[in-house]
Design a protein around this motif. Sequence first.
Motif, PDB file in Angstrom:
ATOM      1  N   LYS A 148       0.904  -1.305  -0.106  1.00  0.00           N
ATOM      2  CA  LYS A 148       0.017  -0.027  -0.020  1.00  0.00           C
ATOM      3  C   LYS A 148       0.917   1.438   0.142  1.00  0.00           C
ATOM      4  CE  LYS A 148      -3.847   2.422   2.553  1.00  0.00           C
ATOM      5  NZ  LYS A 148      -4.472   2.137   3.907  1.00  0.00           N
ATOM      6  N   ILE A 149       0.488   2.194  -0.998  1.00  0.00           N
ATOM      7  CA  ILE A 149       1.393   3.511  -1.149  1.00  0.00           C
ATOM      8  C   ILE A 149       0.298   4.568  -0.949  1.00  0.00           C
ATOM      9  CG2 ILE A 149       2.782   4.820  -2.499  1.00  0.00           C
ATOM     10  CD1 ILE A 149       3.713   2.108  -3.832  1.00  0.00           C
ATOM     11  N   SER A 150       0.808   5.495   0.059  1.00  0.00           N
ATOM     12  CA  SER A 150      -0.131   6.669   0.076  1.00  0.00           C
ATOM     13  C   SER A 150       0.676   8.038  -0.001  1.00  0.00           C
ATOM     14  CB  SER A 150      -0.815   6.742   1.311  1.00  0.00           C
ATOM     15  OG  SER A 150      -0.050   7.229   2.417  1.00  0.00           O
ATOM     16  N   ILE A 151       0.303   9.221  -0.771  1.00  0.00           N
ATOM     17  CA  ILE A 151       0.756  10.283  -0.657  1.00  0.00           C
ATOM     18  C   ILE A 151      -0.279  11.348  -0.317  1.00  0.00           C
ATOM     19  CG2 ILE A 151       1.950  12.011  -2.540  1.00  0.00           C
ATOM     20  CD1 ILE A 151       2.557   9.680  -4.307  1.00  0.00           C
ATOM     21  N   ALA A 152       0.323  12.112   0.540  1.00  0.00           N
ATOM     22  CA  ALA A 152      -0.522  13.316   0.934  1.00  0.00           C
ATOM     23  C   ALA A 152      -0.054  14.505   0.881  1.00  0.00           C
ATOM     24  CB  ALA A 152      -1.030  13.134   2.468  1.00  0.00           C
ATOM     25  N   GLY A 153      -0.982  15.847   0.663  1.00  0.00           N
ATOM     26  CA  GLY A 153      -0.234  16.999   0.634  1.00  0.00           C
ATOM     27  C   GLY A 153      -0.926  17.940  -0.636  1.00  0.00           C
ATOM     28  N   ARG A 154      -0.149  18.845  -1.314  1.00  0.00           N
ATOM     29  CA  ARG A 154      -0.499  19.689  -2.308  1.00  0.00           C
ATOM     30  C   ARG A 154       0.156  18.696  -3.616  1.00  0.00           C
ATOM     31  NH1 ARG A 154       0.838  25.622  -2.130  1.00  0.00           N
ATOM     32  NH2 ARG A 154      -0.083  25.434  -4.075  1.00  0.00           N
ATOM     33  N   ILE A 155      -0.492  17.717  -4.067  1.00  0.00           N
ATOM     34  CA  ILE A 155       0.273  16.860  -4.984  1.00  0.00           C
ATOM     35  C   ILE A 155      -0.001  17.580  -6.393  1.00  0.00           C
ATOM     36  CG2 ILE A 155       0.196  14.497  -6.408  1.00  0.00           C
ATOM     37  CD1 ILE A 155      -1.660  13.602  -3.773  1.00  0.00           C
ATOM     38  N   SER A 190       8.435  23.304  -3.540  1.00  0.00           N
ATOM     39  CA  SER A 190       8.304  24.806  -3.338  1.00  0.00           C
ATOM     40  C   SER A 190       7.067  25.116  -2.902  1.00  0.00           C
ATOM     41  CB  SER A 190       8.752  25.163  -4.818  1.00  0.00           C
ATOM     42  OG  SER A 190       8.023  24.652  -5.710  1.00  0.00           O
ATOM     43  N   TYR A 191       5.995  24.085  -3.328  1.00  0.00           N
ATOM     44  CA  TYR A 191       4.488  24.285  -2.957  1.00  0.00           C
ATOM     45  C   TYR A 191       4.218  23.626  -1.693  1.00  0.00           C
ATOM     46  CZ  TYR A 191       4.637  20.056  -5.854  1.00  0.00           C
ATOM     47  OH  TYR A 191       5.002  18.877  -6.496  1.00  0.00           O
ATOM     48  N   GLY A 192       5.005  23.150  -0.771  1.00  0.00           N
ATOM     49  CA  GLY A 192       4.739  22.537   0.262  1.00  0.00           C
ATOM     50  C   GLY A 192       5.443  21.164   0.869  1.00  0.00           C
ATOM     51  N   ILE A 193       4.766  20.322   1.742  1.00  0.00           N
ATOM     52  CA  ILE A 193       5.255  19.215   2.137  1.00  0.00           C
ATOM     53  C   ILE A 193       4.365  18.096   1.884  1.00  0.00           C
ATOM     54  CG2 ILE A 193       6.136  17.987   4.152  1.00  0.00           C
ATOM     55  CD1 ILE A 193       6.473  20.437   5.529  1.00  0.00           C
ATOM     56  N   LEU A 194       5.107  17.030   1.151  1.00  0.00           N
ATOM     57  CA  LEU A 194       4.257  15.777   0.585  1.00  0.00           C
ATOM     58  C   LEU A 194       4.583  14.962   1.764  1.00  0.00           C
ATOM     59  CD1 LEU A 194       4.619  15.861  -3.171  1.00  0.00           C
ATOM     60  CD2 LEU A 194       2.855  16.498  -1.699  1.00  0.00           C
ATOM     61  N   GLY A 195       3.592  14.222   2.301  1.00  0.00           N
ATOM     62  CA  GLY A 195       3.953  12.946   3.150  1.00  0.00           C
ATOM     63  C   GLY A 195       3.775  11.528   2.417  1.00  0.00           C
ATOM     64  N   ILE A 196       4.926  10.792   2.415  1.00  0.00           N
ATOM     65  CA  ILE A 196       4.714   9.437   1.736  1.00  0.00           C
ATOM     66  C   ILE A 196       4.915   8.546   2.442  1.00  0.00           C
ATOM     67  CG2 ILE A 196       5.838   8.064  -0.162  1.00  0.00           C
ATOM     68  CD1 ILE A 196       6.903  10.858  -1.059  1.00  0.00           C
ATOM     69  N   LYS A 197       3.818   7.464   2.611  1.00  0.00           N
ATOM     70  CA  LYS A 197       3.965   6.312   3.532  1.00  0.00           C
ATOM     71  C   LYS A 197       3.806   5.049   2.558  1.00  0.00           C
ATOM     72  CE  LYS A 197       1.335   8.394   7.257  1.00  0.00           C
ATOM     73  NZ  LYS A 197       0.225   8.191   8.045  1.00  0.00           N
ATOM     74  N   VAL A 198       4.716   3.992   2.974  1.00  0.00           N
ATOM     75  CA  VAL A 198       4.460   2.718   2.247  1.00  0.00           C
ATOM     76  C   VAL A 198       4.409   1.460   3.295  1.00  0.00           C
ATOM     77  CG1 VAL A 198       5.938   1.146   0.866  1.00  0.00           C
ATOM     78  CG2 VAL A 198       5.980   3.429   0.311  1.00  0.00           C
ATOM     79  N   TRP A 199       3.465   0.790   2.900  1.00  0.00           N
ATOM     80  CA  TRP A 199       3.374  -0.300   3.638  1.00  0.00           C
ATOM     81  C   TRP A 199       3.844  -1.662   2.818  1.00  0.00           C
ATOM     82  CZ3 TRP A 199       0.049   3.444   3.929  1.00  0.00           C
ATOM     83  CH2 TRP A 199      -0.390   4.175   5.178  1.00  0.00           C
ATOM     84  N   ILE A 200       4.485  -2.801   3.332  1.00  0.00           N
ATOM     85  CA  ILE A 200       4.782  -3.757   2.588  1.00  0.00           C
ATOM     86  C   ILE A 200       4.430  -5.388   3.373  1.00  0.00           C
ATOM     87  CG2 ILE A 200       6.472  -5.348   1.406  1.00  0.00           C
ATOM     88  CD1 ILE A 200       7.929  -2.829   0.522  1.00  0.00           C
ATOM     89  N   PHE A 201       3.364  -5.897   3.106  1.00  0.00           N
ATOM     90  CA  PHE A 201       2.927  -7.095   3.687  1.00  0.00           C
ATOM     91  C   PHE A 201       3.959  -8.451   3.037  1.00  0.00           C
ATOM     92  CE2 PHE A 201      -0.125 -10.715   3.907  1.00  0.00           C
ATOM     93  CZ  PHE A 201       0.741 -11.256   5.239  1.00  0.00           C
ATOM     94  N   LYS A 202       4.996  -8.795   3.878  1.00  0.00           N
ATOM     95  CA  LYS A 202       5.880  -9.734   3.290  1.00  0.00           C
ATOM     96  C   LYS A 202       5.237 -11.167   3.517  1.00  0.00           C
ATOM     97  CE  LYS A 202      10.143  -6.900   4.130  1.00  0.00           C
ATOM     98  NZ  LYS A 202      11.378  -6.915   4.926  1.00  0.00           N
ATOM     99  N   LYS A 203       5.023 -11.608   4.671  1.00  0.00           N
ATOM    100  CA  LYS A 203       4.406 -12.685   4.924  1.00  0.00           C
ATOM    101  C   LYS A 203       3.951 -12.886   6.374  1.00  0.00           C
ATOM    102  CE  LYS A 203       8.765 -14.716   6.381  1.00  0.00           C
ATOM    103  NZ  LYS A 203       9.881 -15.985   6.292  1.00  0.00           N
ATOM    104  N   GLU A 204       2.981 -14.041   6.606  1.00  0.00           N
ATOM    105  CA  GLU A 204       2.700 -14.172   7.850  1.00  0.00           C
ATOM    106  C   GLU A 204       3.539 -15.352   8.485  1.00  0.00           C
ATOM    107  OE1 GLU A 204      -1.422 -15.579   8.606  1.00  0.00           O
ATOM    108  OE2 GLU A 204      -2.290 -13.866   7.679  1.00  0.00           O
TER     109      GLU A 204
END
Length: 206
Positions: A148-155, A190-204
């Motif tokens: 799962k990848i998420s990007i937040a801010g003034r994209i 230059s237009y603000g901060i972008l927050g980037i999050k990454v979740w990787i589910f490897k195995k159980e």
Amino acid sequence: MGQKINSLGFRLGKIKKHKSIWYSKFNKYQTILKEDIFIRQYLENLKLNFLNILILREEINNKILIVIEVSNLKSLDLDIKTIINNIKKKLKISEKILIKFNEIKNIFKNSRAITYLIITQLQKRISYKKIINNILSKIKKEKIGGIKISIAGRINGAELARYEWFKKGRIPLQTLRADIDFNFSKLYTSYGILGIKVWIFKKELY
């Protein structure tokens, strides 16, 4: 609960290990903790995209071992002696400092490596959808449960900030036996901060 807590902190002591391994008496704990924070900040300020920094302390041998994980060992051009001397001067410590490098061959199983990849390509003004689609297509071949990848801010410099996320496979955040690699990074534009999050589910596990 899985959405409101750091995925690594939630699993510490169960399936995840601490990034600083040492033991100290109560009166020394505060100073050693500050030393660890300084070492991490100093190494990250070198801007060499280190994937992980593990600090091991041996009080008996009076030694500090710093294990650094990198994606490409050959591209590193470092003067390790000056780095060690600078850390010693700033912290005013007499302990012997050793730095060891480990190369991670498969960057698509490391959440921090993927965030660095997104940041470097966003800085080149490449469309975020194109970047993420390329990552998701390459990750198809890997033996992982989900990403799962998420990007937040003034994209893309938009007037209004928004939250975009992309998911492939499963991300069981509430399951403690799920080996999830998580990373959060900021990109200063230059237009603000972008927050980037990454979740990787490897195995159980278990």
